[in-house]
Write an enzyme that holds these catalytic residues in place. Structure first.
Site, PDB file in Angstrom:
ATOM      1  N   ASN A  76       0.831  -1.213   0.000  1.00 18.22           N
ATOM      2  CA  ASN A  76       0.000   0.000   0.000  1.00 18.22           C
ATOM      3  C   ASN A  76       0.867   1.265   0.000  1.00 18.22           C
ATOM      4  O   ASN A  76       0.341   2.370   0.079  1.00 18.22           O
ATOM      5  CB  ASN A  76      -0.986   0.005   1.186  1.00 18.22           C
ATOM      6  CG  ASN A  76      -0.279   0.123   2.528  1.00 18.22           C
ATOM      7  OD1 ASN A  76       0.947   0.155   2.592  1.00 18.22           O
ATOM      8  ND2 ASN A  76      -1.057   0.186   3.600  1.00 18.22           N
ATOM      9  N   SER A  97       6.830   2.680   2.062  1.00 15.14           N
ATOM     10  CA  SER A  97       7.757   2.304   0.987  1.00 15.14           C
ATOM     11  C   SER A  97       7.410   3.171  -0.215  1.00 15.14           C
ATOM     12  O   SER A  97       6.444   3.932  -0.165  1.00 15.14           O
ATOM     13  CB  SER A  97       7.581   0.823   0.638  1.00 15.14           C
ATOM     14  OG  SER A  97       6.239   0.559   0.308  1.00 15.14           O
ATOM     15  N   LYS A 134       5.819  -1.567  11.850  1.00 15.48           N
ATOM     16  CA  LYS A 134       6.946  -2.193  12.547  1.00 15.48           C
ATOM     17  C   LYS A 134       7.719  -1.283  13.506  1.00 15.48           C
ATOM     18  O   LYS A 134       8.788  -1.651  13.974  1.00 15.48           O
ATOM     19  CB  LYS A 134       7.917  -2.757  11.516  1.00 15.48           C
ATOM     20  CG  LYS A 134       8.484  -1.694  10.587  1.00 15.48           C
ATOM     21  CD  LYS A 134       9.620  -2.224   9.736  1.00 15.48           C
ATOM     22  CE  LYS A 134      10.261  -1.094   8.957  1.00 15.48           C
ATOM     23  NZ  LYS A 134      11.409  -1.477   8.186  1.00 15.48           N
ATOM     24  N   SER A 165       9.242 -12.275  14.664  1.00 15.29           N
ATOM     25  CA  SER A 165      10.410 -11.539  15.153  1.00 15.29           C
ATOM     26  C   SER A 165      10.937 -12.169  16.425  1.00 15.29           C
ATOM     27  O   SER A 165      10.172 -12.753  17.209  1.00 15.29           O
ATOM     28  CB  SER A 165       9.982 -10.099  15.434  1.00 15.29           C
ATOM     29  OG  SER A 165      10.956  -9.430  16.202  1.00 15.29           O
ATOM     30  N   TYR A 208       3.622  -3.620  19.120  1.00 11.73           N
ATOM     31  CA  TYR A 208       4.198  -4.193  17.889  1.00 11.73           C
ATOM     32  C   TYR A 208       4.605  -5.643  18.136  1.00 11.73           C
ATOM     33  O   TYR A 208       4.237  -6.547  17.373  1.00 11.73           O
ATOM     34  CB  TYR A 208       5.423  -3.365  17.438  1.00 11.73           C
ATOM     35  CG  TYR A 208       6.371  -4.178  16.593  1.00 11.73           C
ATOM     36  CD1 TYR A 208       6.087  -4.435  15.257  1.00 11.73           C
ATOM     37  CD2 TYR A 208       7.537  -4.739  17.147  1.00 11.73           C
ATOM     38  CE1 TYR A 208       6.935  -5.223  14.496  1.00 11.73           C
ATOM     39  CE2 TYR A 208       8.387  -5.522  16.401  1.00 11.73           C
ATOM     40  CZ  TYR A 208       8.082  -5.761  15.073  1.00 11.73           C
ATOM     41  OH  TYR A 208       8.920  -6.549  14.331  1.00 11.73           O
ATOM     42  N   LYS A 256       3.127  -9.659  16.733  1.00 14.62           N
ATOM     43  CA  LYS A 256       3.876 -10.802  16.186  1.00 14.62           C
ATOM     44  C   LYS A 256       3.524 -12.080  16.960  1.00 14.62           C
ATOM     45  O   LYS A 256       3.325 -13.141  16.371  1.00 14.62           O
ATOM     46  CB  LYS A 256       5.385 -10.527  16.238  1.00 14.62           C
ATOM     47  CG  LYS A 256       5.825  -9.394  15.338  1.00 14.62           C
ATOM     48  CD  LYS A 256       5.488  -9.668  13.872  1.00 14.62           C
ATOM     49  CE  LYS A 256       5.817  -8.533  12.940  1.00 14.62           C
ATOM     50  NZ  LYS A 256       5.296  -8.719  11.582  1.00 14.62           N
ATOM     51  N   ASN A 260      18.046  -9.239  13.764  1.00 14.06           N
ATOM     52  CA  ASN A 260      18.093  -7.833  13.325  1.00 14.06           C
ATOM     53  C   ASN A 260      18.576  -7.703  11.878  1.00 14.06           C
ATOM     54  O   ASN A 260      19.775  -7.745  11.625  1.00 14.06           O
ATOM     55  CB  ASN A 260      19.008  -7.025  14.248  1.00 14.06           C
ATOM     56  CG  ASN A 260      18.370  -6.758  15.599  1.00 14.06           C
ATOM     57  OD1 ASN A 260      17.999  -7.705  16.295  1.00 14.06           O
ATOM     58  ND2 ASN A 260      18.224  -5.514  15.956  1.00 14.06           N
ATOM     59  N   VAL A 289      24.445   6.126  21.423  1.00 16.41           N
ATOM     60  CA  VAL A 289      24.462   4.708  21.783  1.00 16.41           C
ATOM     61  C   VAL A 289      23.646   4.583  23.067  1.00 16.41           C
ATOM     62  O   VAL A 289      23.975   5.204  24.090  1.00 16.41           O
ATOM     63  CB  VAL A 289      25.919   4.213  21.992  1.00 16.41           C
ATOM     64  CG1 VAL A 289      25.916   2.788  22.527  1.00 16.41           C
ATOM     65  CG2 VAL A 289      26.693   4.319  20.689  1.00 16.41           C
TER      66      VAL A 289
HETATM   67  C1  UD1 Z   1      13.515  -3.759  17.360  1.00 19.18           C
HETATM   68  C2  UD1 Z   1      12.536  -4.818  17.770  1.00 19.18           C
HETATM   69  C3  UD1 Z   1      12.442  -5.869  16.719  1.00 19.18           C
HETATM   70  C4  UD1 Z   1      12.032  -5.233  15.420  1.00 19.18           C
HETATM   71  C5  UD1 Z   1      13.079  -4.191  15.061  1.00 19.18           C
HETATM   72  C6  UD1 Z   1      12.669  -3.529  13.764  1.00 19.18           C
HETATM   73  C7  UD1 Z   1      12.236  -5.334  20.110  1.00 19.18           C
HETATM   74  C8  UD1 Z   1      12.844  -5.893  21.335  1.00 19.18           C
HETATM   75  N1  UD1 Z   1      12.969  -5.378  19.018  1.00 19.18           N
HETATM   76  O1  UD1 Z   1      14.796  -4.358  17.400  1.00 19.18           O
HETATM   77  O2  UD1 Z   1      11.480  -6.824  17.050  1.00 19.18           O
HETATM   78  O3  UD1 Z   1      11.936  -6.209  14.428  1.00 19.18           O
HETATM   79  O4  UD1 Z   1      13.177  -3.240  16.107  1.00 19.18           O
HETATM   80  O5  UD1 Z   1      12.009  -2.346  13.931  1.00 19.18           O
HETATM   81  O6  UD1 Z   1      11.137  -4.863  20.121  1.00 19.18           O
HETATM   82  N2  UD1 Z   1      20.552   1.615  19.223  1.00 19.18           N
HETATM   83  C9  UD1 Z   1      21.351   2.664  19.620  1.00 19.18           C
HETATM   84  N3  UD1 Z   1      21.139   3.885  19.058  1.00 19.18           N
HETATM   85  C10 UD1 Z   1      20.178   4.108  18.115  1.00 19.18           C
HETATM   86  C11 UD1 Z   1      19.357   3.017  17.705  1.00 19.18           C
HETATM   87  C12 UD1 Z   1      19.560   1.777  18.287  1.00 19.18           C
HETATM   88  O7  UD1 Z   1      22.233   2.515  20.465  1.00 19.18           O
HETATM   89  O8  UD1 Z   1      20.031   5.248  17.654  1.00 19.18           O
HETATM   90  C13 UD1 Z   1      20.767   0.280  19.822  1.00 19.18           C
HETATM   91  C14 UD1 Z   1      19.564  -0.226  20.586  1.00 19.18           C
HETATM   92  O9  UD1 Z   1      19.622   0.203  21.920  1.00 19.18           O
HETATM   93  C15 UD1 Z   1      19.741  -1.729  20.432  1.00 19.18           C
HETATM   94  C16 UD1 Z   1      20.439  -1.900  19.081  1.00 19.18           C
HETATM   95  O10 UD1 Z   1      20.988  -0.632  18.781  1.00 19.18           O
HETATM   96  O11 UD1 Z   1      20.579  -2.201  21.442  1.00 19.18           O
HETATM   97  C17 UD1 Z   1      19.501  -2.325  17.973  1.00 19.18           C
HETATM   98  O12 UD1 Z   1      18.388  -1.445  17.963  1.00 19.18           O
HETATM   99  P1  UD1 Z   1      17.299  -1.446  16.787  1.00 19.18           P
HETATM  100  O13 UD1 Z   1      17.987  -1.376  15.477  1.00 19.18           O
HETATM  101  O14 UD1 Z   1      16.290  -0.396  17.105  1.00 19.18           O
HETATM  102  O15 UD1 Z   1      16.644  -2.883  16.859  1.00 19.18           O
HETATM  103  P2  UD1 Z   1      16.007  -3.667  18.107  1.00 19.18           P
HETATM  104  O16 UD1 Z   1      15.528  -2.735  19.147  1.00 19.18           O
HETATM  105  O17 UD1 Z   1      16.980  -4.716  18.494  1.00 19.18           O
END
Ligand code: UD1
Length: 338
Positions: free
Chosen positions: A32, A36, A84, A124, A149, A153, A179, A217
């Site tokens: 839709n 995207s 998502k 997920s 969300y 799932k 991921n 981070v």
């Molecule tokens: C989340 C969801 C996952 C979903 C995915 C896609 C949960 C637990 N996980 O994954 O199901 O499929 O999003 O939307 O709900 N980080 C930083 N700085 C940032 C962004 C992220 O440090 O600006 C860190 C986060 O703290 C985390 C890691 O990077 O430790 C990955 O984060 P992210 O890419 O958002 O994915 P998840 O939270 O693991």
């Protein structure tokens, strides 16, 4: 073999369309375009040399979905189309339940009506919550979801399990993604986040490209080697290939009403800082980042045990995080230049 790919213009969906074509399937794309855009279809066309049928349809619209099934004779459905964003789902839970659950119900009902036998669902690793032990296997107990969300799932998996057990003549697999990162190595398709990215890798590439000032981070006091969270980062092309394997498994499965779940991860965990360092190394760029507080709802560490998918589907991740981060950066450079 004609396969309906809902969300086929999205990040994982578009890469899966390419891999389906390589494996000899005929993908039909439905999207839709909420999250995207049509440019993705051009990218798919350039990679494959083919112009797959595309329908701008919302899977919540039962009439439109029904008309589509009447027109195209599908052999299977891969259902990516869903909202998502974890944070947004906390603010607008009804939107998430409505969109992600109703579309699933519409598809399952329509598949039953038209005798479409094979279904692959995007689940997920979020269904494991913060697991008590890692790596997680498919038998690791699911935990209550930490976001609406995530709950869509878990509920989605339950709906599919109950439905297949009621013997509708549908075989199904739920893939629990870890991921997904990276982009197609051609830089013709990749991730296109809407607005400020909440996921790590798009935030990294946008920061390196100068579109964002600095990456934060989220937390450095976790119980991990460098204090930052651990994730199982999987190249999106590897993940796309797992969908092809899942379809092939469903086709060869003789047990009517088969249902199973598979982790799709590399089996290796990396910390956020390791990912950042690898990004800088492979791309020769310096990333501006600071350490900030933890993000609410984040899981400390999780990675997959991937024996089941390795053994039963004969699928293994082939690409490294270095490959994924190089591809993600090349994709970012390409879209920034446009
Ligand atoms: C989340 C969801 C996952 C979903 C995915 C896609 C949960 C637990 N996980 O994954 O199901 O499929 O999003 O939307 O709900 N980080 C930083 N700085 C940032 C962004 C992220 O440090 O600006 C860190 C986060 O703290 C985390 C890691 O990077 O430790 C990955 O984060 P992210 O890419 O958002 O994915 P998840 O939270 O693991």
């Amino acid at each position: 073999m004609k396969i309906l790919v809902t969300g086929g213009a999205g990040f994982i969906g578009s890469h899966t369309v390419v891999e389906l074509d390589r494996a000899g399937f005929e993908p039909v794309i439905v999207d839709n375009l909420y999250n995207s855009n049509k440019g993705v279809l051009e990218g798919i066309k350039k990679i494959t040399g083919k112009d797959f049928p595309f329908y701008e349809i919302d899977c919540n619209n039962a009439d439109q979905v029904r008309d589509l099934f009447a027109k195209e004779q599908f052999d299977g459905v891969i259902h990516f189309a869903a909202y998502k964003a974890v944070g947004e789902s906390v603010e607008k839970p009804l939107n998430y339940y409505e969109n992600n659950i109703i579309s699933l119900l519409v598809l399952l009902r329509t598949m039953q009506e038209f005798n479409v036998p094979n279904f692959v669902f995007s689940s997920s690793c979020t269904v494991y919550g913060q697991p008590d032990a890692i790596p997680v296997t498919e038998n690791t107990p699911r935990k209550p979801a930490t976001s609406p969300y995530g709950n869509t799932k878990a509920i989605g998996e339950d709906i599919i399990r109950d439905h297949t057990h009621s013997k509708p003549g549908i075989k199904a697999i739920s893939l629990r993604y870890f991921n997904p990162i990276g982009a197609h190595e051609s830089s013709l398709i990749g991730e296109l986040p809407n607005g400020v990215p909440s996921n790590l890798v798009p935030f990294i590439t946008q920061t390196a490209a100068g579109l964002r000032k600095s990456l934060t981070v989220f937390g450095s006091d976790y119980d991990t080697p460098d204090g930052t969270c651990i994730r199982d980062f999987i190249h999106v092309v590897d993940l796309a290939k797992a969908h092809v394997k899942a379809l092939e498994l469903l086709q060869s499965e003789t047990e009517a009403n088969y249902y199973d779940v598979f982790n799709v991860g590399t089996g290796e965990g990396y910390t956020v800082l390791q990912l950042i360092n690898t990004f800088e190394e492979v791309n020769g760029v310096k990333l501006n980042y600071t350490i900030g507080p933890r993000r609410e709802g984040d899981v400390e560490k999780i990675y997959a045990q991937s024996d089941k998918v390795n053994n039963i589907m004969k699928w293994t991740a082939e690409k490294s995080i270095a490959d994924a981060l190089r591809d993600a950066w090349n994709w970012q450079l390409k879209i920034t230049a446009q």
